[in-house]
Design a protein around this motif. Sequence first.
Motif, PDB file in Angstrom:
ATOM      1  N   UNK A  19      70.256  -1.428 -15.853  1.00 36.58           N
ATOM      2  CA  UNK A  19      69.409  -2.474 -15.679  1.00 36.58           C
ATOM      3  C   UNK A  19      68.303  -2.239 -16.858  1.00 36.58           C
ATOM      4  N   UNK A  20      67.942  -1.057 -17.059  1.00 39.52           N
ATOM      5  CA  UNK A  20      66.924  -0.744 -18.166  1.00 39.52           C
ATOM      6  C   UNK A  20      67.292  -0.946 -19.433  1.00 39.52           C
ATOM      7  N   UNK A  21      68.794  -0.688 -19.847  1.00 38.88           N
ATOM      8  CA  UNK A  21      69.290  -0.776 -20.927  1.00 38.88           C
ATOM      9  C   UNK A  21      69.592  -2.146 -21.548  1.00 38.88           C
ATOM     10  N   UNK A  29      67.352  -0.244 -26.105  1.00 38.59           N
ATOM     11  CA  UNK A  29      66.345   0.427 -25.321  1.00 38.59           C
ATOM     12  C   UNK A  29      66.871   2.032 -25.180  1.00 38.59           C
ATOM     13  N   UNK A  30      66.001   2.867 -24.803  1.00 40.87           N
ATOM     14  CA  UNK A  30      66.298   4.182 -24.765  1.00 40.87           C
ATOM     15  C   UNK A  30      66.161   4.819 -23.387  1.00 40.87           C
ATOM     16  N   UNK A  31      66.596   6.115 -22.946  1.00 38.29           N
ATOM     17  CA  UNK A  31      66.421   6.935 -21.890  1.00 38.29           C
ATOM     18  C   UNK A  31      66.936   8.357 -22.160  1.00 38.29           C
ATOM     19  N   UNK A  32      66.460   9.282 -21.297  1.00 34.97           N
ATOM     20  CA  UNK A  32      67.057  10.494 -21.326  1.00 34.97           C
ATOM     21  C   UNK A  32      67.747  10.802 -19.952  1.00 34.97           C
ATOM     22  N   UNK A  33      68.812  11.407 -20.011  1.00 33.18           N
ATOM     23  CA  UNK A  33      69.510  11.837 -18.468  1.00 33.18           C
ATOM     24  C   UNK A  33      69.212  13.469 -18.485  1.00 33.18           C
ATOM     25  N   UNK A  34      69.008  13.753 -17.554  1.00 32.90           N
ATOM     26  CA  UNK A  34      69.141  15.391 -17.226  1.00 32.90           C
ATOM     27  C   UNK A  34      70.290  15.599 -16.370  1.00 32.90           C
ATOM     28  N   UNK A  35      71.178  16.676 -16.711  1.00 30.79           N
ATOM     29  CA  UNK A  35      72.438  16.820 -15.951  1.00 30.79           C
ATOM     30  C   UNK A  35      72.823  18.158 -15.874  1.00 30.79           C
ATOM     31  N   UNK A  51      67.365  10.331 -14.496  1.00 32.43           N
ATOM     32  CA  UNK A  51      67.390   9.537 -15.595  1.00 32.43           C
ATOM     33  C   UNK A  51      65.871   9.155 -15.891  1.00 32.43           C
ATOM     34  N   UNK A  52      65.522   9.414 -16.807  1.00 32.81           N
ATOM     35  CA  UNK A  52      63.988   9.232 -17.347  1.00 32.81           C
ATOM     36  C   UNK A  52      64.111   7.973 -18.332  1.00 32.81           C
ATOM     37  N   UNK A  78      61.143  16.023 -22.349  1.00 32.04           N
ATOM     38  CA  UNK A  78      62.317  15.782 -21.411  1.00 32.04           C
ATOM     39  C   UNK A  78      63.360  17.110 -21.690  1.00 32.04           C
ATOM     40  N   UNK A  79      63.124  17.456 -22.920  1.00 35.21           N
ATOM     41  CA  UNK A  79      64.030  18.758 -23.294  1.00 35.21           C
ATOM     42  C   UNK A  79      63.312  19.892 -22.635  1.00 35.21           C
TER      43      UNK A  79
END
Length: 484
Positions: A19-21, A29-35, A51-52, A78-79
């Motif tokens: 929904x953000x993308x 649009x952009x985001x970061x996933x921590x996995x 998800x950030x 985030x990194x």
Amino acid sequence: MNKLISLRIDEPLFQKLHQHLFPGDGDEHGAVIAAGIVETPRGIRLLAREVFLARDGIDYVPGTRGYRALTAKFVAEKSGYCAEQNLCYLAVHCHGGRDEVCFSADDMASHERGYPALLDITRGGPVGALVFAKNAVAGDIWTASGRFQLDHMTIVGSHIRRLYPSPQPRPRAADPMYDRHVRMFGDVGQEIFSNLKVGIIGLGGGGSLINEWLSRLGVGHIVAIDFDRVELTNRPRIVGTTPWDAMTWLTKSPVPWLKKLGKRLSPYKVHVARRVAKQANPSIRYDAIVGNIVDESTTKLLVDIDFLFLAADSMQSRLVFNALVHQYLIPGIQIGAKVPVDKQTKQVGDIFTATRPVLPFPYGGCLHCHELIPAGRLQQEALSEEERRNQRYVEDEDIAEPSVIALNVKSAEQAVNDFMMMFTGLYKPEVKLCHQLRFARERSIINIEPRANDDCLDCSNNSRSRRAKGDRHRLPCRIPFSRS
């Protein structure tokens, strides 16, 4: 070196990201996933935990070498978080299009400039980037041993589906043996089943039924785990057993040593289950594991499966099952049947069967949140038989509870139908996979509303929870004792 790399994400987290993308403005649009991560001979699975979302104009801004880019501050924050939490860092953005997507030349150049440094920051990562179209995803994943393309992403929910970088070729026609199957869910559905690796914990009454039905459904690989053997009293509930399996001519002997010999010679339940599966589908790959799911070495055999059935009745097996579901984002179902008998009157009480789907996210059916793993019962099971007798945790512990295969069928058939519908997308969108109790004497069904605890250490977003941490978190198993 080729290495299969995939990503798993739960449905609520995917919807948040999607929904953000794709808010409808046609922009990027952009985001970061921590996995988390799990590494096995089948390949590497990245497990989306958080998800950030990058705020437009603040965290995601016009780029100097490309259209848009995450800001240096956002990337550093985030990194750094991923390094601190021992998680993998995945930068995300979207392109236009629907069913096919790939990185631009500017995207690839930015990866080459930034990701070697990010590997150092995150202590070996992996790190990488994902680019989405509405129904597609591509990935450029960097590891300490090389750079790899993402093969696919699996979305885990009531409809378990995959996204690829481009449309997959039409599968070959299914074996004619499955003609009636493909009339329901097509060659694509049959191909899905043939590529699945499914785990079954407990091969007694319910587990043996699930085992045969999965084999006849065309599941390609089964991992079956049980430590028990066939005996005279469980033969009526275990599919495919024979008098020879139960060694009845020995176990019925009045001579003690012959009776003991018969019990030692009878086959393990998993070996009977393998025979049944091979009869149903000679091409099936079958791992018959004689072991206990509470042992870490046994549990580790299940970390890369695609679905998990629990058909064992101990609290410790529930504990490990629930942890596997949430820690490795593996959907699963727990089944059981209960025939309570009043100790004084000897009357049979409310007979019920349970089918409990468990999906790896809050309100997904977590057994802890539904109070189905009581601490007292776990403590009881951890005691030796002598300690249990001394503390009187269990009365009449040598008297087995009633059990009938017809009741096992009621819980197992719903579980296998859930499995089938989830992978073929046949459930209607409004269907909720609630825990279900069926009361046999009243012919009634009760659906249990989903529950969630914000502090749950299995399913919650709490920083201490195991959800999606994969190999970088301990499972609640026994570790073998080693002499130093």
